[in-house]
Design a protein around this motif. Sequence first.
Motif, PDB file in Angstrom:
ATOM      1  N   TYR A  13       0.774  -1.071   0.098  1.00 56.89           N
ATOM      2  CA  TYR A  13       0.095   0.087   0.057  1.00 56.89           C
ATOM      3  C   TYR A  13       1.028   1.292  -0.206  1.00 56.89           C
ATOM      4  N   LEU A  14       1.827   1.241   0.745  1.00 52.10           N
ATOM      5  CA  LEU A  14       2.759   2.285   0.936  1.00 52.10           C
ATOM      6  C   LEU A  14       3.489   2.866  -0.407  1.00 52.10           C
ATOM      7  N   GLN A  15       3.958   1.660  -1.181  1.00 46.33           N
ATOM      8  CA  GLN A  15       4.730   1.752  -2.404  1.00 46.33           C
ATOM      9  C   GLN A  15       3.789   2.216  -3.355  1.00 46.33           C
ATOM     10  N   ARG A  16       2.672   1.711  -3.541  1.00 45.55           N
ATOM     11  CA  ARG A  16       1.724   2.192  -4.334  1.00 45.55           C
ATOM     12  C   ARG A  16       1.256   3.548  -4.173  1.00 45.55           C
ATOM     13  N   GLN A  17       1.146   4.276  -2.923  1.00 45.28           N
ATOM     14  CA  GLN A  17       0.695   5.429  -2.629  1.00 45.28           C
ATOM     15  C   GLN A  17       1.808   6.387  -3.037  1.00 45.28           C
ATOM     16  N   GLY A  18       3.296   5.886  -3.062  1.00 48.10           N
ATOM     17  CA  GLY A  18       4.386   6.777  -3.696  1.00 48.10           C
ATOM     18  C   GLY A  18       4.401   6.970  -4.969  1.00 48.10           C
ATOM     19  N   PRO A  75      13.888   0.858  -7.612  1.00 42.38           N
ATOM     20  CA  PRO A  75      14.593   0.356  -8.493  1.00 42.38           C
ATOM     21  C   PRO A  75      14.031  -0.668  -9.420  1.00 42.38           C
ATOM     22  N   GLY A  76      14.211  -0.659 -10.740  1.00 42.38           N
ATOM     23  CA  GLY A  76      13.214  -1.435 -11.810  1.00 42.38           C
ATOM     24  C   GLY A  76      12.262  -0.698 -11.923  1.00 42.38           C
ATOM     25  N   LEU A  77      12.014   0.549 -11.799  1.00 44.87           N
ATOM     26  CA  LEU A  77      10.907   1.200 -12.272  1.00 44.87           C
ATOM     27  C   LEU A  77      10.773   1.321 -13.747  1.00 44.87           C
ATOM     28  N   THR A  78       9.616   1.191 -14.407  1.00 42.15           N
ATOM     29  CA  THR A  78       9.252   1.409 -15.810  1.00 42.15           C
ATOM     30  C   THR A  78       7.966   2.256 -15.818  1.00 42.15           C
ATOM     31  N   ALA A  94       6.682  -0.971 -10.867  1.00 39.93           N
ATOM     32  CA  ALA A  94       7.959  -1.112 -10.009  1.00 39.93           C
ATOM     33  C   ALA A  94       8.065  -2.597  -9.335  1.00 39.93           C
ATOM     34  N   PRO A  95       9.075  -3.240  -9.202  1.00 40.18           N
ATOM     35  CA  PRO A  95       8.946  -4.307  -8.290  1.00 40.18           C
ATOM     36  C   PRO A  95       8.924  -4.117  -7.052  1.00 40.18           C
ATOM     37  N   LEU A  96       8.082  -5.167  -6.182  1.00 41.87           N
ATOM     38  CA  LEU A  96       7.721  -4.810  -4.761  1.00 41.87           C
ATOM     39  C   LEU A  96       8.584  -5.849  -4.149  1.00 41.87           C
ATOM     40  N   ASP A  97       9.310  -5.156  -3.066  1.00 42.07           N
ATOM     41  CA  ASP A  97       9.996  -6.015  -2.261  1.00 42.07           C
ATOM     42  C   ASP A  97       9.358  -5.877  -1.053  1.00 42.07           C
ATOM     43  N   LEU A  98       8.796  -7.244  -0.580  1.00 39.04           N
ATOM     44  CA  LEU A  98       8.171  -7.504   0.675  1.00 39.04           C
ATOM     45  C   LEU A  98       8.965  -7.799   1.507  1.00 39.04           C
ATOM     46  N   GLY A 104       2.980 -19.546  -0.344  1.00 35.57           N
ATOM     47  CA  GLY A 104       1.996 -19.344  -1.471  1.00 35.57           C
ATOM     48  C   GLY A 104       2.032 -18.228  -2.373  1.00 35.57           C
ATOM     49  N   SER A 105       2.431 -17.088  -1.913  1.00 35.26           N
ATOM     50  CA  SER A 105       2.464 -15.813  -2.259  1.00 35.26           C
ATOM     51  C   SER A 105       3.770 -15.689  -3.567  1.00 35.26           C
ATOM     52  N   PRO A 106       3.125 -15.211  -4.365  1.00 33.33           N
ATOM     53  CA  PRO A 106       4.343 -14.910  -5.570  1.00 33.33           C
ATOM     54  C   PRO A 106       5.756 -14.481  -5.092  1.00 33.33           C
ATOM     55  N   GLU A 107       6.746 -15.119  -5.935  1.00 32.77           N
ATOM     56  CA  GLU A 107       8.068 -14.843  -5.384  1.00 32.77           C
ATOM     57  C   GLU A 107       8.379 -13.254  -5.741  1.00 32.77           C
ATOM     58  N   ARG A 108       7.934 -12.961  -6.872  1.00 33.44           N
ATOM     59  CA  ARG A 108       8.305 -11.411  -7.208  1.00 33.44           C
ATOM     60  C   ARG A 108       6.943 -10.787  -7.532  1.00 33.44           C
ATOM     61  N   ALA A 109       6.687  -9.744  -6.868  1.00 36.49           N
ATOM     62  CA  ALA A 109       5.271  -9.139  -7.207  1.00 36.49           C
ATOM     63  C   ALA A 109       5.758  -7.809  -7.639  1.00 36.49           C
ATOM     64  N   THR A 110       4.834  -6.844  -8.292  1.00 36.35           N
ATOM     65  CA  THR A 110       5.086  -5.714  -8.917  1.00 36.35           C
ATOM     66  C   THR A 110       3.872  -4.774  -8.311  1.00 36.35           C
ATOM     67  N   VAL A 111       4.074  -3.563  -8.437  1.00 37.34           N
ATOM     68  CA  VAL A 111       3.048  -2.694  -8.034  1.00 37.34           C
ATOM     69  C   VAL A 111       2.955  -1.550  -8.981  1.00 37.34           C
ATOM     70  N   GLY A 112       1.748  -1.119  -9.352  1.00 40.65           N
ATOM     71  CA  GLY A 112       1.471  -0.100 -10.297  1.00 40.65           C
ATOM     72  C   GLY A 112       0.780   1.095 -10.029  1.00 40.65           C
ATOM     73  N   ALA A 113       0.815   2.092 -10.591  1.00 37.58           N
ATOM     74  CA  ALA A 113      -0.233   3.351 -10.365  1.00 37.58           C
ATOM     75  C   ALA A 113      -0.199   4.039 -11.757  1.00 37.58           C
ATOM     76  N   GLU A 114      -1.524   4.866 -11.718  1.00 40.73           N
ATOM     77  CA  GLU A 114      -1.712   5.980 -12.971  1.00 40.73           C
ATOM     78  C   GLU A 114      -1.838   7.037 -12.733  1.00 40.73           C
ATOM     79  N   GLY A 115      -1.618   8.062 -13.414  1.00 43.30           N
ATOM     80  CA  GLY A 115      -1.953   9.592 -13.199  1.00 43.30           C
ATOM     81  C   GLY A 115      -2.050  10.035 -14.617  1.00 43.30           C
ATOM     82  N   SER A 116      -2.991  11.072 -14.288  1.00 41.31           N
ATOM     83  CA  SER A 116      -3.425  11.795 -15.740  1.00 41.31           C
ATOM     84  C   SER A 116      -3.406  13.245 -15.519  1.00 41.31           C
ATOM     85  N   ALA A 117      -3.239  14.026 -16.445  1.00 42.21           N
ATOM     86  CA  ALA A 117      -3.304  15.528 -16.516  1.00 42.21           C
ATOM     87  C   ALA A 117      -4.172  15.899 -17.774  1.00 42.21           C
TER      88      ALA A 117
END
Length: 123
Positions: A13-18, A75-78, A94-98, A104-117
């Motif tokens: 949640y915090l990474q997505r907010q950032g 790091p790894g931001l696209t 961006a990759p999410l470092d948990l 049972g959770s995925p080894e490598r997760a990503t988080v994303g966000a969108e913005g528009s103007a």
Amino acid sequence: MLIAAVVDASAAYLQRQGLDTLADGAALRGADLGATGEDVYHGGVPADSLALTPAQARAAVGAYLQQAGAYASYPGLTYAVRIVGDRVEVSLHAPLDLPLSVPGSPERATVGAEGSAIVGVDG
């Protein structure tokens, strides 16, 4: 296991907010600097909307992310930039470092966000 799930969910949640903040700022910068192309200098400022120069909008988004330190923070931001009419849409991932791992959770997760103007003319 419940504690690990709560800690990981909080980190995501915090990474997505950032990333939300970065995406909004990048879209604003892209819209602002993308609307100052040659068309304005040659044709003047139109009454209702400014034309976006896609290459300038994309370059402005990339420069904004660099200046904001986004690549060091995530790091790894696209990113991807879309121009839709008078709107600049920015998508970040961006990759999410948990901090903890939940079985049972995925080894490598990503988080994303969108913005528009939207680019407009105040009259």
